[in-house]
Scaffold this active site. Structure first.
Site, PDB file in Angstrom:
ATOM      1  N   ASP A 119     -38.833 -39.493  53.200  1.00 56.95           N
ATOM      2  CA  ASP A 119     -38.007 -39.553  54.409  1.00 56.95           C
ATOM      3  C   ASP A 119     -36.742 -38.684  54.444  1.00 56.95           C
ATOM      4  O   ASP A 119     -36.595 -37.842  55.301  1.00 56.95           O
ATOM      5  CB  ASP A 119     -37.606 -41.000  54.681  1.00 56.95           C
ATOM      6  N   GLU A 155     -38.653 -49.468  43.166  1.00 51.79           N
ATOM      7  CA  GLU A 155     -39.178 -48.496  44.130  1.00 51.79           C
ATOM      8  C   GLU A 155     -38.913 -47.077  43.600  1.00 51.79           C
ATOM      9  O   GLU A 155     -39.783 -46.218  43.651  1.00 51.79           O
ATOM     10  CB  GLU A 155     -38.458 -48.726  45.466  1.00 51.79           C
TER      11      GLU A 155
HETATM   12  C1  2M8 Z   1     -40.193 -45.625  52.951  1.00 51.95           C
HETATM   13  O1  2M8 Z   1     -40.237 -45.394  54.353  1.00 51.95           O
HETATM   14  C2  2M8 Z   1     -39.943 -46.379  55.351  1.00 51.95           C
HETATM   15  C3  2M8 Z   1     -40.269 -45.762  56.696  1.00 51.95           C
HETATM   16  O2  2M8 Z   1     -41.631 -45.461  56.770  1.00 51.95           O
HETATM   17  C4  2M8 Z   1     -38.489 -46.825  55.348  1.00 51.95           C
HETATM   18  O3  2M8 Z   1     -37.665 -46.271  54.623  1.00 51.95           O
HETATM   19  O4  2M8 Z   1     -38.213 -47.748  56.085  1.00 51.95           O
HETATM   20  C5  2M8 Z   1     -40.781 -44.370  52.274  1.00 51.95           C
HETATM   21  O5  2M8 Z   1     -40.507 -44.351  50.899  1.00 51.95           O
HETATM   22  C6  2M8 Z   1     -42.275 -44.307  52.517  1.00 51.95           C
HETATM   23  O6  2M8 Z   1     -42.850 -43.251  51.808  1.00 51.95           O
HETATM   24  C7  2M8 Z   1     -42.966 -45.621  52.127  1.00 51.95           C
HETATM   25  O7  2M8 Z   1     -44.308 -45.561  52.536  1.00 51.95           O
HETATM   26  C8  2M8 Z   1     -42.287 -46.838  52.776  1.00 51.95           C
HETATM   27  C9  2M8 Z   1     -42.817 -48.168  52.252  1.00 51.95           C
HETATM   28  O8  2M8 Z   1     -42.823 -48.187  50.845  1.00 51.95           O
HETATM   29  O9  2M8 Z   1     -40.876 -46.796  52.548  1.00 51.95           O
END
Ligand code: 2M8
Length: 475
Positions: free
Chosen positions: A197, A435
């Site tokens: 992101d 994470e």
């Molecule tokens: C993160 O993205 C989401 C939006 O899609 C967020 O920050 O709210 C990113 O690391 C993405 O790659 C990942 O799929 C998601 C859920 O782990 O989190």
């Protein structure tokens, strides 16, 4: 699932794993069980209470070692929400998620359901998509089932027959709607679609996005992390939400978005994952005895993808660069995507492979002298936008390490792959199923009990090292 884990460790046919690793497998199994919502898995317990697309693919890779049927179900559930265009949505929203847990949630994206291409709702989906790791996961499930009994093999073959047309439609969507130029490179409309992101990869393209009138919005994400600095900044979020507003205004219509959207970028990491996924799809096509026509189509997509990526190579930086279609120029940022993309796409010349490995091992990435573990930071410490604590701007990510490990094995670089696997396992066994991790101190950051971190641990510890993939270098 704990019993499944125990059984899996006991029936591990290629030698005993250490007690420490046995414990790690058990912990990973517990995390996936706790995050299991019955047929699908939330990406993390608090920060991400919904089903994310590429998370689910990685989760299926891990689950394949515990229960191939449950792993198949993970992807079945996701693909049940595939759009008529073939798009697999980046989020399927959990109707039972606690209120005020994630923003923008189902209410915000409910508009997507008004598109004639959207699946039946609820549950609602977003109208973005994420990197297509799914075919790789499906192949992993089939490989795991191959080591089990006749019944598991028959069920997995049946699953492949069922999911193959859906995977084909998904890849076709990416090769057409997301690549009208037929460049072999996938266009994204939003940094969220890249999965990385707030990476500096997108700074240049985002800076050109002028934000119009917008109402205030909550940052529920910040309540789930220790420090707000671990998440994207509000200047980034403003742009994310502005882009969502424009996508909604365009009725989630691909062609309308392509015409008017201010953020239109060819993403090399996404495109490379699609190439690897097309290679996996070809193997699936063989199992399900797909037609020659379809196999040629998939082969064509993979070839076009490799050619497209080759054109993004920057000799000076020794990296593959994303391309900003609006500004008509490459996005010059030194991030892990730059060398990971060609490695993931595979079949590199010996010379290019050497250049990629030297970049990976250089002080700009895994060879930086102050790293806690020799794992590449998501952004090079030599890049201006580097920040060791902020999300995709510097921390190391287990799933990226998994992709590198997987690609190095495919490239016949088993020893180099093993260094990554060992360091990544050590990082997680020392500091938990985070994470992401601060690269210099190893501090766990972001969410804990992250599902995909648990999943890659299972694959690292339970996949069969005797199954040596063929080297697929091009001459
Ligand atoms: C993160 O993205 C989401 C939006 O899609 C967020 O920050 O709210 C990113 O690391 C993405 O790659 C990942 O799929 C998601 C859920 O782990 O989190």
């Amino acid at each position: 699932m704990v019993t499944q884990v125990e059984r899996r460790v006991r029936t591990h046919s290629w030698g005993k794993i250490s007690e420490e690793h046995e414990e790690l497998v058990a912990q990973a199994g517990r995390i996936l069980r706790r995050n299991d919502m019955g047929g699908w898995t939330r990406a993390a317990p608090w920060l991400y209470p919904h089903q994310w697309s590429w998370d689910s693919a990685f989760i299926a890779v891990g689950l394949a070692h515990l229960d191939t049927r449950r792993a198949a179900q993970e992807l079945r559930t996701l693909f049940a929400h595939q759009w008529k265009t073939g798009k697999v949505p980046h989020i399927v929203f959990n109707p039972k998620a606690p209120p005020h847990s994630y923003y923008p949630g189902a209410d915000h994206w409910a508009c997507a359901a008004a598109s004639p291409d959207a699946p039946l709702a609820p549950p609602y989906t977003s109208c973005l998509c994420q990197p297509p790791v799914h075919a790789i996961a499906v192949l992993r499930i089939w490989q795991a089932a191959e080591r089990e009994d006749e019944k598991a093999r028959a069920e997995a073959t049946e699953f492949l027959r069922e999911i193959y047309p859906r995977l084909l439609a998904w890849h076709r969507y990416l090769a057409t709607f997301r690549d009208p130029e037929r460049s072999g490179l996938v266009t994204i409309y939003h940094p969220w679609a890249s999965g990385t992101d707030n990476s500096p990869r997108w700074d240049g393209a985002l800076a050109a996005v002028e934000i119009g009138e917008m109402s205030t919005y909550p940052r529920y994400d910040l309540q789930h992390v220790a420090e707000p600095s671990e998440r994207p900044a509000s200047t980034e979020y403003d742009r994310y939400l502005w882009l969502v507003k424009l996508i909604k205004r365009a009725g989630c219509d691909e062609r309308a978005i392509y015409r008017s959207h201010p953020f239109l970028v060819k993403d090399v990491l996404f495109s490379a994952i699609l190439v690897a996924a097309n290679d996996a799809l070809l193997e699936i096509a063989e199992v399900v005895e797909a037609s020659d026509e379809e196999r040629e189509l998939v082969e064509g997509w993979a070839g076009r993808g490799r050619k497209g990526l080759e054109k993004c190579w920057d000799e000076k930086l020794n990296l593959c660069l994303d391309y900003d279609l609006r500004a008509d120029k490459p996005l010059r940022a030194r991030t892990v995507a730059g060398f990971a993309a060609p490695l993931i796409a595979g079949r590199q010349s010996l010379e290019r492979l050497a250049a990629l490995l030297s970049e990976l091992d250089s002080p700009a990435f895994a060879g930086h002298p102050n790293l806690r573990w020799p794992l590449p930071p998501s952004t090079s410490p030599k890049e201006r936008g580097f920040d060791p604590r902020s999300y995709w701007r510097g921390p190391t990510w287990p799933v990226i390490n998994w992709l590198l490990w997987y690609s190095l094995l495919q490239a016949g670089e088993a020893e180099r792959a093993e260094l990554i696997r060992r360091a990544a396992l050590d990082q997680i066994s020392s500091n938990g199923f985070a994470e992401y991790f601060e690269p210099f101190t190893g501090e766990p950051l972001g969410s804990n009990s992250q599902s995909w971190t648990a999943a890659v641990v299972l694959d690292w510890l339970l996949s069969d090292p005797l199954r040596k993939p063929q080297s697929k270098r091009s001459e």
